[in-house]
Design an enzyme around this catalytic site. Structure first.
Site, PDB file in Angstrom:
ATOM      1  N   PHE A  67      -2.917   9.033  16.556  1.00  8.46           N
ATOM      2  CA  PHE A  67      -1.750   9.409  15.796  1.00  8.46           C
ATOM      3  C   PHE A  67      -2.238  10.123  14.490  1.00  8.46           C
ATOM      4  CE2 PHE A  67      -2.414   5.027  15.125  1.00  8.46           C
ATOM      5  CZ  PHE A  67      -2.595   4.938  13.835  1.00  8.46           C
TER       6      PHE A  67
ATOM      7  N   ARG B  54       4.432  -6.242   2.174  1.00 14.83           N
ATOM      8  CA  ARG B  54       4.478  -5.926   3.569  1.00 14.83           C
ATOM      9  C   ARG B  54       5.718  -6.742   4.291  1.00 14.83           C
ATOM     10  NH1 ARG B  54       0.138  -3.125   5.734  1.00 14.83           N
ATOM     11  NH2 ARG B  54       0.246  -4.137   7.700  1.00 14.83           N
TER      12      ARG B  54
ATOM     13  N   THR C  32       5.435  -1.982  11.061  1.00 16.83           N
ATOM     14  CA  THR C  32       5.383  -0.658  11.530  1.00 16.83           C
ATOM     15  C   THR C  32       6.126   0.115  12.340  1.00 16.83           C
ATOM     16  OG1 THR C  32       2.763  -1.020  11.366  1.00 16.83           O
ATOM     17  CG2 THR C  32       3.356   0.928  11.965  1.00 16.83           C
TER      18      THR C  32
ATOM     19  N   ARG D  96      11.968  -0.624   6.725  1.00 16.41           N
ATOM     20  CA  ARG D  96      11.692   0.223   7.754  1.00 16.41           C
ATOM     21  C   ARG D  96      12.909  -0.028   8.652  1.00 16.41           C
ATOM     22  NH1 ARG D  96       4.972  -1.046   8.246  1.00 16.41           N
ATOM     23  NH2 ARG D  96       4.518   0.848   6.940  1.00 16.41           N
TER      24      ARG D  96
ATOM     25  N   ASN E 246       8.090   6.224   8.787  1.00 16.08           N
ATOM     26  CA  ASN E 246       8.707   4.609   8.823  1.00 16.08           C
ATOM     27  C   ASN E 246       8.707   4.351   7.125  1.00 16.08           C
ATOM     28  OD1 ASN E 246       5.770   4.482   7.879  1.00 16.08           O
ATOM     29  ND2 ASN E 246       5.280   2.780   9.445  1.00 16.08           N
TER      30      ASN E 246
ATOM     31  N   HIS F 289       4.375   2.646   2.703  1.00 11.08           N
ATOM     32  CA  HIS F 289       3.105   2.043   2.915  1.00 11.08           C
ATOM     33  C   HIS F 289       2.920   1.033   1.982  1.00 11.08           C
ATOM     34  CE1 HIS F 289      -1.231   1.697   3.029  1.00 11.08           C
ATOM     35  NE2 HIS F 289      -1.178   1.717   1.719  1.00 11.08           N
TER      36      HIS F 289
ATOM     37  N   GLU G 164      -7.057   1.012  -2.849  1.00 15.06           N
ATOM     38  CA  GLU G 164      -6.099   2.281  -2.741  1.00 15.06           C
ATOM     39  C   GLU G 164      -5.457   2.472  -4.156  1.00 15.06           C
ATOM     40  OE1 GLU G 164      -4.427   1.454   1.956  1.00 15.06           O
ATOM     41  OE2 GLU G 164      -3.112   0.715   0.363  1.00 15.06           O
TER      42      GLU G 164
HETATM   43  P1  ATP Z   1       0.766   1.525   6.445  1.00 17.54           P
HETATM   44  O1  ATP Z   1      -0.643   1.631   6.302  1.00 17.54           O
HETATM   45  O2  ATP Z   1       1.599   2.924   6.305  1.00 17.54           O
HETATM   46  O3  ATP Z   1       1.356   0.610   5.317  1.00 17.54           O
HETATM   47  P2  ATP Z   1       0.813  -0.303   8.774  1.00 17.54           P
HETATM   48  O4  ATP Z   1      -0.179  -1.038   7.861  1.00 17.54           O
HETATM   49  O5  ATP Z   1       1.970  -0.914   9.116  1.00 17.54           O
HETATM   50  O6  ATP Z   1       1.403   1.234   7.733  1.00 17.54           O
HETATM   51  P3  ATP Z   1      -1.122   1.131  10.272  1.00 17.54           P
HETATM   52  O7  ATP Z   1      -1.546   0.562  11.657  1.00 17.54           O
HETATM   53  O8  ATP Z   1      -2.116   0.989   9.116  1.00 17.54           O
HETATM   54  O9  ATP Z   1       0.343   0.524   9.844  1.00 17.54           O
HETATM   55  O10 ATP Z   1      -0.756   2.851  10.340  1.00 17.54           O
HETATM   56  C1  ATP Z   1      -0.597   3.477   9.195  1.00 17.54           C
HETATM   57  C2  ATP Z   1       0.628   4.579   9.513  1.00 17.54           C
HETATM   58  O11 ATP Z   1       0.380   5.275  10.673  1.00 17.54           O
HETATM   59  C3  ATP Z   1       1.674   3.883   9.905  1.00 17.54           C
HETATM   60  O12 ATP Z   1       2.409   3.316   8.791  1.00 17.54           O
HETATM   61  C4  ATP Z   1       2.538   4.778  10.726  1.00 17.54           C
HETATM   62  O13 ATP Z   1       2.912   5.725   9.847  1.00 17.54           O
HETATM   63  C5  ATP Z   1       1.577   5.637  11.556  1.00 17.54           C
HETATM   64  N1  ATP Z   1       1.505   4.954  12.810  1.00 17.54           N
HETATM   65  C6  ATP Z   1       0.631   3.916  13.210  1.00 17.54           C
HETATM   66  N2  ATP Z   1       0.566   3.661  14.471  1.00 17.54           N
HETATM   67  C7  ATP Z   1       1.054   4.654  14.871  1.00 17.54           C
HETATM   68  C8  ATP Z   1       1.433   5.207  16.239  1.00 17.54           C
HETATM   69  N3  ATP Z   1       0.995   4.238  17.472  1.00 17.54           N
HETATM   70  N4  ATP Z   1       2.238   6.315  16.325  1.00 17.54           N
HETATM   71  C9  ATP Z   1       2.694   6.938  15.340  1.00 17.54           C
HETATM   72  N5  ATP Z   1       2.305   6.913  14.041  1.00 17.54           N
HETATM   73  C10 ATP Z   1       1.752   5.657  13.957  1.00 17.54           C
HETATM   74 MG    MG Z   2      -1.996  -0.045   7.088  1.00 15.19          MG
END
Ligand code: ATP
Ligand code: MG
Length: 141
Positions: free
Chosen positions: A59, A87, A93, A104, A114, A117, A128
């Site tokens: 992604f 969080r 997520t 979210r 979503n 962040h 960050e």
């Molecule tokens: P963030 O880092 O944005 O706070 P998070 O920690 O909940 O979110 P991560 O796994 O770090 O999630 O993923 C970063 C971002 O990438 C997610 O917030 C989302 O916007 C996108 N993302 C994550 N997984 C997917 C997926 N399977 N399909 C599409 N987009 C995704």
């Molecule tokens: Mg993240």
């Protein structure tokens, strides 16, 4: 619990729909205070460098396109247990799995779009915050 700082981003989908104020109110109601904030537009390259840990994920390209598709609001939030608390306020997520009342669940359009962040650890929070802000831009007290 100790007072922490964490990096928060109100993502393009939420800024575009003028949800910035509502999202900040959700943080403030739960005890997170804004100690730095600015509205900026990232290039796709800058978005890629911020999300570099996800470079090899399927992604990644979609995520960088989205994060550079419109202005974002980057902010440093401060409060007791700020990293975990932020969080919790954001929710899972995947918005379909996020609890009622979370950012979210209330506002996200999809897994990618979503709305918010938040840093996921003390080390990530420090890195960050430094990615977006100089020391002088963050209120210290
Ligand atoms: P963030 O880092 O944005 O706070 P998070 O920690 O909940 O979110 P991560 O796994 O770090 O999630 O993923 C970063 C971002 O990438 C997610 O917030 C989302 O916007 C996108 N993302 C994550 N997984 C997917 C997926 N399977 N399909 C599409 N987009 C995704
Ligand atoms: Mg993240």
């Amino acid at each position: 619990m100790s007072v922490e700082k964490t990096l928060s981003i109100i993502k393009p989908d939420a800024v575009k729909r003028d949800l910035t104020g509502k999202i900040i109110a959700m943080f403030e109601e739960k005890g997170l205070r804004v100690v730095a904030q600015k509205k900026i537009l990232l290039s796709k390259e800058q978005a890629g460098s911020f999300y570099a840990v996800h470079r090899d994920r399927p992604f990644f390209d979609e995520l960088c396109e989205f994060m550079s598709s419109g202005p974002i609001v980057v902010q440093v939030l401060q409060g007791s247990n700020a990293i975990d608390l932020n969080r919790q306020i954001m929710g899972a997520t995947n918005p379909e799995q996020a609890e009622t009342g979370t950012i979210r669940r209330e506002f996200a359009l999809s897994m990618t779009e979503n709305s918010a962040h938040g840093s996921d650890s003390a080390e990530t929070a420090r890195d960050e915050i430094n990615f977006f802000f100089s020391g002088l831009e963050v209120l210290q007290f």
